[in-house]
Design a protein around this motif. Structure first.
Motif, PDB file in Angstrom:
ATOM      1  N   LYS A 155      80.238  94.421 -43.107  1.00  0.00           N
ATOM      2  CA  LYS A 155      81.548  94.855 -43.603  1.00  0.00           C
ATOM      3  C   LYS A 155      81.367  95.642 -44.888  1.00  0.00           C
ATOM      4  CE  LYS A 155      86.149  92.989 -44.691  1.00  0.00           C
ATOM      5  NZ  LYS A 155      86.317  93.605 -46.019  1.00  0.00           N
ATOM      6  N   TRP A 156      81.885  96.861 -44.893  1.00  0.00           N
ATOM      7  CA  TRP A 156      81.844  97.714 -46.087  1.00  0.00           C
ATOM      8  C   TRP A 156      83.253  98.218 -46.293  1.00  0.00           C
ATOM      9  CZ3 TRP A 156      77.688  98.498 -49.250  1.00  0.00           C
ATOM     10  CH2 TRP A 156      77.843  99.466 -50.253  1.00  0.00           C
ATOM     11  N   GLY A 157      83.915  97.708 -47.311  1.00  0.00           N
ATOM     12  CA  GLY A 157      85.328  98.007 -47.473  1.00  0.00           C
ATOM     13  C   GLY A 157      86.079  97.411 -46.310  1.00  0.00           C
ATOM     14  N   SER A 158      86.808  98.229 -45.594  1.00  0.00           N
ATOM     15  CA  SER A 158      87.542  97.746 -44.430  1.00  0.00           C
ATOM     16  C   SER A 158      86.865  98.169 -43.129  1.00  0.00           C
ATOM     17  CB  SER A 158      88.975  98.289 -44.454  1.00  0.00           C
ATOM     18  OG  SER A 158      88.966  99.702 -44.475  1.00  0.00           O
ATOM     19  N   THR A 159      85.650  98.634 -43.226  1.00  0.00           N
ATOM     20  CA  THR A 159      84.922  99.137 -42.062  1.00  0.00           C
ATOM     21  C   THR A 159      83.820  98.176 -41.643  1.00  0.00           C
ATOM     22  OG1 THR A 159      85.326 101.402 -42.796  1.00  0.00           O
ATOM     23  CG2 THR A 159      83.598 101.072 -41.146  1.00  0.00           C
ATOM     24  N   PHE A 160      83.697  97.987 -40.355  1.00  0.00           N
ATOM     25  CA  PHE A 160      82.638  97.147 -39.795  1.00  0.00           C
ATOM     26  C   PHE A 160      81.648  98.071 -39.094  1.00  0.00           C
ATOM     27  CE2 PHE A 160      84.857  93.369 -40.856  1.00  0.00           C
ATOM     28  CZ  PHE A 160      86.203  93.702 -40.768  1.00  0.00           C
ATOM     29  N   GLN A 161      80.482  98.269 -39.748  1.00  0.00           N
ATOM     30  CA  GLN A 161      79.619  99.362 -39.313  1.00  0.00           C
ATOM     31  C   GLN A 161      78.631  98.957 -38.234  1.00  0.00           C
ATOM     32  OE1 GLN A 161      79.635  98.108 -42.428  1.00  0.00           O
ATOM     33  NE2 GLN A 161      80.185  99.673 -43.895  1.00  0.00           N
ATOM     34  N   TYR A 162      77.984  97.845 -38.430  1.00  0.00           N
ATOM     35  CA  TYR A 162      76.905  97.416 -37.548  1.00  0.00           C
ATOM     36  C   TYR A 162      77.268  96.078 -36.907  1.00  0.00           C
ATOM     37  CZ  TYR A 162      74.460 100.830 -40.448  1.00  0.00           C
ATOM     38  OH  TYR A 162      74.095 101.963 -41.126  1.00  0.00           O
ATOM     39  N   TRP A 163      76.884  95.950 -35.646  1.00  0.00           N
ATOM     40  CA  TRP A 163      77.260  94.776 -34.860  1.00  0.00           C
ATOM     41  C   TRP A 163      76.043  94.164 -34.189  1.00  0.00           C
ATOM     42  CZ3 TRP A 163      82.434  93.171 -34.240  1.00  0.00           C
ATOM     43  CH2 TRP A 163      83.385  94.008 -34.818  1.00  0.00           C
TER      44      TRP A 163
ATOM     45  N   ALA B  97      84.403  82.035 -26.372  1.00  0.00           N
ATOM     46  CA  ALA B  97      84.331  83.494 -26.477  1.00  0.00           C
ATOM     47  C   ALA B  97      82.891  83.896 -26.759  1.00  0.00           C
ATOM     48  CB  ALA B  97      85.229  84.004 -27.607  1.00  0.00           C
ATOM     49  N   ILE B  98      82.661  85.185 -26.710  1.00  0.00           N
ATOM     50  CA  ILE B  98      81.417  85.720 -27.244  1.00  0.00           C
ATOM     51  C   ILE B  98      81.672  86.009 -28.718  1.00  0.00           C
ATOM     52  CG2 ILE B  98      79.729  87.578 -27.148  1.00  0.00           C
ATOM     53  CD1 ILE B  98      80.465  87.934 -24.204  1.00  0.00           C
ATOM     54  N   TYR B  99      80.797  85.499 -29.557  1.00  0.00           N
ATOM     55  CA  TYR B  99      80.939  85.658 -30.992  1.00  0.00           C
ATOM     56  C   TYR B  99      79.957  86.722 -31.481  1.00  0.00           C
ATOM     57  CZ  TYR B  99      84.063  81.696 -31.425  1.00  0.00           C
ATOM     58  OH  TYR B  99      85.143  80.851 -31.331  1.00  0.00           O
ATOM     59  N   TYR B 100      80.475  87.634 -32.282  1.00  0.00           N
ATOM     60  CA  TYR B 100      79.690  88.739 -32.808  1.00  0.00           C
ATOM     61  C   TYR B 100      79.684  88.699 -34.336  1.00  0.00           C
ATOM     62  CZ  TYR B 100      80.551  90.760 -28.161  1.00  0.00           C
ATOM     63  OH  TYR B 100      80.632  90.984 -26.818  1.00  0.00           O
ATOM     64  N   CYS B 101      78.542  89.020 -34.913  1.00  0.00           N
ATOM     65  CA  CYS B 101      78.498  89.222 -36.354  1.00  0.00           C
ATOM     66  C   CYS B 101      78.498  90.729 -36.622  1.00  0.00           C
ATOM     67  CB  CYS B 101      77.290  88.561 -36.978  1.00  0.00           C
ATOM     68  SG  CYS B 101      75.686  89.036 -36.296  1.00  0.00           S
TER      69      CYS B 101
ATOM     70  N   ARG C 190      76.839  75.623 -34.966  1.00  0.00           N
ATOM     71  CA  ARG C 190      76.609  76.538 -36.073  1.00  0.00           C
ATOM     72  C   ARG C 190      75.978  77.811 -35.538  1.00  0.00           C
ATOM     73  NH1 ARG C 190      72.939  76.565 -41.585  1.00  0.00           N
ATOM     74  NH2 ARG C 190      71.269  76.956 -40.082  1.00  0.00           N
ATOM     75  N   LEU C 191      76.669  78.904 -35.715  1.00  0.00           N
ATOM     76  CA  LEU C 191      76.141  80.199 -35.331  1.00  0.00           C
ATOM     77  C   LEU C 191      75.374  80.801 -36.502  1.00  0.00           C
ATOM     78  CD1 LEU C 191      79.232  81.735 -33.490  1.00  0.00           C
ATOM     79  CD2 LEU C 191      77.468  80.187 -32.609  1.00  0.00           C
ATOM     80  N   SER C 192      74.329  81.526 -36.171  1.00  0.00           N
ATOM     81  CA  SER C 192      73.540  82.216 -37.174  1.00  0.00           C
ATOM     82  C   SER C 192      73.463  83.693 -36.827  1.00  0.00           C
ATOM     83  CB  SER C 192      72.118  81.645 -37.223  1.00  0.00           C
ATOM     84  OG  SER C 192      72.126  80.277 -37.558  1.00  0.00           O
ATOM     85  N   CYS C 193      73.345  84.509 -37.839  1.00  0.00           N
ATOM     86  CA  CYS C 193      73.174  85.944 -37.646  1.00  0.00           C
ATOM     87  C   CYS C 193      72.068  86.410 -38.577  1.00  0.00           C
ATOM     88  CB  CYS C 193      74.473  86.686 -37.926  1.00  0.00           C
ATOM     89  SG  CYS C 193      74.373  88.479 -37.800  1.00  0.00           S
ATOM     90  N   ALA C 194      70.974  86.812 -37.978  1.00  0.00           N
ATOM     91  CA  ALA C 194      69.840  87.332 -38.737  1.00  0.00           C
ATOM     92  C   ALA C 194      69.963  88.847 -38.833  1.00  0.00           C
ATOM     93  CB  ALA C 194      68.538  86.951 -38.048  1.00  0.00           C
ATOM     94  N   THR C 195      69.758  89.369 -40.021  1.00  0.00           N
ATOM     95  CA  THR C 195      69.893  90.814 -40.211  1.00  0.00           C
ATOM     96  C   THR C 195      68.584  91.408 -40.709  1.00  0.00           C
ATOM     97  OG1 THR C 195      70.593  90.773 -42.525  1.00  0.00           O
ATOM     98  CG2 THR C 195      72.297  90.432 -40.863  1.00  0.00           C
ATOM     99  N   SER C 196      68.397  92.676 -40.428  1.00  0.00           N
ATOM    100  CA  SER C 196      67.233  93.394 -40.914  1.00  0.00           C
ATOM    101  C   SER C 196      67.566  94.876 -40.984  1.00  0.00           C
ATOM    102  CB  SER C 196      66.025  93.166 -40.006  1.00  0.00           C
ATOM    103  OG  SER C 196      66.293  93.632 -38.692  1.00  0.00           O
TER     104      SER C 196
END
Length: 116
Positions: free
Chosen positions: A98-106, A91-95, A18-24
């Motif tokens: 997503k805003w509309g069809s744009t992925f802004q922050y990684w 692979a390397i997994y990235y979170c 289980r991968l987790s992605c913490a955001t701030s």
């Protein structure tokens, strides 16, 4: 804005992670979220996405039925449960947001290695 992915590791084929992605630094509940992955020598590819409400979920065909994306808006977290892992999932997994069809922050990525 910061995204921190974690939970990767070395597992055997058939195992789960289980991968987790913490955001701030963002109003998490307003953003859709997505997971991508990139294997060595390959382009980054879409894995799964989830809308801000959690009602709209999409997966790439090769992970349907094995991966589950979810989110917890109270904790500003997004997850990717991966079952029945295959070596080709390595692979390397990235979170990403997503805003509309744009992925802004990684996020910085977390490495998943599946041995056969």
């Amino acid at each position: 804005v910061q995204l921190q992915a974690s939970g990767g590791g070395l597992v055997q084929a058939g195992d789960s992670l289980r991968l987790s992605c913490a955001t701030s630094g963002l109003t998490f509940r307003n953003y859709g979220m997505a997971w991508f992955r990139q294997a060595p020598g390959a382009e980054r590819e879409f894995v799964a996405s989830i809308s801000s409400s959690g009602n709209n979920i999409k997966y790439r065909d090769s992970v349907k039925g094995r991966f589950t994306i979810s989110r917890d808006n109270a904790k500003n977290m997004v997850y990717l449960k991966m079952d029945s892992l295959k070596p080709e999932d390595s692979a390397i997994y990235y979170c990403a947001t997503k805003w509309g069809s744009t992925f802004q922050y990684w996020g910085q990525g977390t490495l998943v290695t599946v041995s056969s």
